[in-house]
Design an enzyme around this catalytic site. Structure first.
Site, mmCIF file in Angstrom:
data_model
loop_
_atom_site.group_PDB
_atom_site.id
_atom_site.type_symbol
_atom_site.label_atom_id
_atom_site.label_comp_id
_atom_site.label_asym_id
_atom_site.label_seq_id
_atom_site.Cartn_x
_atom_site.Cartn_y
_atom_site.Cartn_z
ATOM 1 N N CYS A 159 -76.790 -115.175 -55.654
ATOM 2 C CA CYS A 159 -78.489 -114.501 -56.137
ATOM 3 C C CYS A 159 -79.834 -115.925 -56.680
ATOM 4 O O CYS A 159 -79.358 -117.099 -56.011
ATOM 5 C CB CYS A 159 -77.904 -114.226 -57.569
ATOM 6 S SG CYS A 159 -78.057 -115.269 -58.947
ATOM 7 N N ASP A 208 -79.368 -119.969 -74.868
ATOM 8 C CA ASP A 208 -78.088 -120.288 -75.753
ATOM 9 C C ASP A 208 -78.226 -122.475 -76.125
ATOM 10 O O ASP A 208 -78.169 -122.988 -74.837
ATOM 11 C CB ASP A 208 -76.603 -120.496 -74.829
ATOM 12 C CG ASP A 208 -76.755 -118.606 -74.394
ATOM 13 O OD1 ASP A 208 -76.779 -117.873 -75.762
ATOM 14 O OD2 ASP A 208 -75.819 -118.424 -74.415
ATOM 15 N N ARG A 216 -80.261 -116.838 -60.692
ATOM 16 C CA ARG A 216 -79.174 -117.880 -60.966
ATOM 17 C C ARG A 216 -79.795 -119.969 -61.253
ATOM 18 O O ARG A 216 -79.491 -120.262 -60.384
ATOM 19 C CB ARG A 216 -77.656 -118.254 -61.172
ATOM 20 C CG ARG A 216 -77.152 -118.619 -61.969
ATOM 21 C CD ARG A 216 -75.424 -118.451 -61.478
ATOM 22 N NE ARG A 216 -74.683 -119.477 -61.901
ATOM 23 C CZ ARG A 216 -74.424 -119.478 -63.490
ATOM 24 N NH1 ARG A 216 -74.609 -118.081 -63.951
ATOM 25 N NH2 ARG A 216 -73.450 -120.169 -63.412
ATOM 26 N N THR A 243 -82.601 -117.450 -69.666
ATOM 27 C CA THR A 243 -81.048 -117.121 -69.542
ATOM 28 C C THR A 243 -80.012 -117.245 -68.816
ATOM 29 O O THR A 243 -80.525 -115.903 -68.177
ATOM 30 C CB THR A 243 -80.838 -116.953 -70.688
ATOM 31 O OG1 THR A 243 -78.931 -116.809 -71.322
ATOM 32 C CG2 THR A 243 -80.954 -115.512 -71.100
ATOM 33 N N GLN A 262 -76.587 -115.427 -67.885
ATOM 34 C CA GLN A 262 -75.821 -114.862 -68.495
ATOM 35 C C GLN A 262 -74.844 -114.102 -67.445
ATOM 36 O O GLN A 262 -74.269 -113.007 -67.723
ATOM 37 C CB GLN A 262 -76.178 -113.755 -69.161
ATOM 38 C CG GLN A 262 -77.733 -114.190 -70.458
ATOM 39 C CD GLN A 262 -76.783 -115.162 -71.886
ATOM 40 O OE1 GLN A 262 -76.026 -114.397 -71.814
ATOM 41 N NE2 GLN A 262 -77.588 -115.739 -72.407
ATOM 42 N N HIS A 320 -76.074 -112.862 -63.516
ATOM 43 C CA HIS A 320 -74.752 -112.938 -62.144
ATOM 44 C C HIS A 320 -74.147 -114.002 -62.424
ATOM 45 O O HIS A 320 -74.074 -114.856 -63.202
ATOM 46 C CB HIS A 320 -75.366 -113.531 -60.936
ATOM 47 C CG HIS A 320 -76.917 -112.041 -60.305
ATOM 48 N ND1 HIS A 320 -77.300 -112.242 -60.465
ATOM 49 C CD2 HIS A 320 -76.107 -111.061 -60.302
ATOM 50 C CE1 HIS A 320 -78.591 -111.187 -60.184
ATOM 51 N NE2 HIS A 320 -77.531 -110.419 -60.021
ATOM 52 N N ASP A 353 -74.478 -122.019 -79.209
ATOM 53 C CA ASP A 353 -73.888 -122.292 -77.764
ATOM 54 C C ASP A 353 -72.753 -122.684 -77.706
ATOM 55 O O ASP A 353 -72.126 -122.867 -78.485
ATOM 56 C CB ASP A 353 -74.235 -122.868 -76.519
ATOM 57 C CG ASP A 353 -73.886 -122.868 -75.548
ATOM 58 O OD1 ASP A 353 -73.088 -121.685 -75.017
ATOM 59 O OD2 ASP A 353 -74.661 -123.872 -74.887
ATOM 60 N N SER A 354 -71.146 -121.937 -77.019
ATOM 61 C CA SER A 354 -70.046 -122.293 -76.740
ATOM 62 C C SER A 354 -69.681 -121.874 -75.513
ATOM 63 O O SER A 354 -70.083 -121.326 -74.701
ATOM 64 C CB SER A 354 -69.255 -120.516 -77.319
ATOM 65 O OG SER A 354 -67.737 -120.756 -77.151
ATOM 66 N N ASP A 355 -68.768 -123.264 -75.240
ATOM 67 C CA ASP A 355 -68.259 -122.878 -73.575
ATOM 68 C C ASP A 355 -67.410 -121.519 -73.470
ATOM 69 O O ASP A 355 -67.250 -121.617 -72.431
ATOM 70 C CB ASP A 355 -66.597 -124.295 -74.612
ATOM 71 C CG ASP A 355 -68.114 -125.354 -73.742
ATOM 72 O OD1 ASP A 355 -68.901 -125.592 -73.576
ATOM 73 O OD2 ASP A 355 -67.613 -126.870 -74.173
ATOM 74 N N ASP A 396 -84.847 -121.756 -72.539
ATOM 75 C CA ASP A 396 -83.647 -121.397 -72.760
ATOM 76 C C ASP A 396 -82.851 -120.858 -73.743
ATOM 77 O O ASP A 396 -83.632 -120.808 -74.927
ATOM 78 C CB ASP A 396 -82.713 -122.595 -72.296
ATOM 79 C CG ASP A 396 -80.973 -122.365 -71.799
ATOM 80 O OD1 ASP A 396 -80.713 -121.343 -71.286
ATOM 81 O OD2 ASP A 396 -80.275 -122.812 -72.520
#
Length: 178
Positions: free
Chosen positions: A99, A11, A102, A52, A54, A93, A17-19, A9
Site C-alpha cells: 500500500c 500507539d 503504511r 496510525t 494498524q 494493511h 503501546d504493546s509489542d 502517531d
C-alpha cells in the site's frame, strides 16, 4: 505561516503501546498527560490529526469495528479534557501489502491534508518510532520523537534524520508549544 496543525502517531504517543498489539478497547489506555495535552492543543487553536499503522487488522488480531470502538474511546476521553481530533487516518494493511499508506510512506499524511484541506508543511509530526518520523519528513513536516512507547528504543538504535526534536512525552511537547 504554517497551519496550526499537529499530526500524532497513536500507539506509544497517545496511548500505551504493546509489542503484542493493542487488540481491544480495554487494552487502549491513554498515556499519563496525553488527553490533557490534546485538550491544551485544541484550546490553543491547533487542528489535531492522527496517522496510525494498524496492521493488526490485516493480521486478523482485531476488526475495523474494534478499531473504531478504540477511536471512539480516544475521542470521548479527549473531549472530557476539551480536546478534539479533526481526523484519524489509519493504515489497515500489513507490511507486505504494497500500500502507499503504511508509514514510513507518507500516504496517511496526504490523506490528512486532503481531508482537512490543509498543508502539513512545517507542521509537527509526533511519533515514537523512526517510521513515524520518516513519514513526516517525507511530507515536509518537522519530526518530533517522544520517549514514550518505543521512543527510548528508537533513540538507542540511533537514526540519520536531522533536526529531530526529542521530548519526554506529548505533554512536554505541548507545554513547550502553547
Amino acid at each position: 505561516m504554517a497551519e496550526k496543525l499537529i499530526v500524532l502517531d497513536r500507539d506509544g504517543v497517545i496511548n500505551y503501546d504493546s509489542d503484542n498489539y493493542i487488540k481491544t478497547v480495554d487494552e487502549w489506555i491513554p498515556l499519563p498527560g496525553s488527553m490533557e495535552a490534546i485538550g491544551k492543543l485544541t484550546q490553543a487553536g491547533y487542528k489535531i490529526a492522527v496517522a496510525t499503522n494498524q496492521s493488526g487488522i490485516s493480521r486478523g488480531y482485531f476488526s475495523i469495528e474494534t478499531l473504531n470502538a478504540m477511536h471512539d474511546k480516544m475521542i470521548k476521553l479527549a473531549d472530557e479534557h476539551g480536546g478534539k481530533f479533526d481526523f484519524i487516518a489509519y493504515c489497515p494493511h500489513g507490511p507486505d501489502d504494497g500500500c502507499d499508506c503504511r508509514k514510513p510512506l507518507p500516504g496517511l499524511i496526504h490523506q490528512i491534508e486532503n481531508t482537512l484541506g490543509l498543508s502539513v508543511r512545517d507542521c509537527y509530526m509526533v511519533g515514537d518510532s523512526l517510521r513515524d518520523l520518516e513519514a513526516g519528513v517525507a511530507a515536509g513536516m518537522k519530526p518530533v520523537l517522544v520517549k514514550t512507547g518505543k521512543g527510548e528504543r528508537t533513540l538507542e538504535k540511533g537514526f540519520e534524520l536531522e533536526n529531530v526534536l526529542v521530548k519526554q512525552d506529548l505533554f512536554e511537547l505541548v507545554n513547550d508549544l502553547v
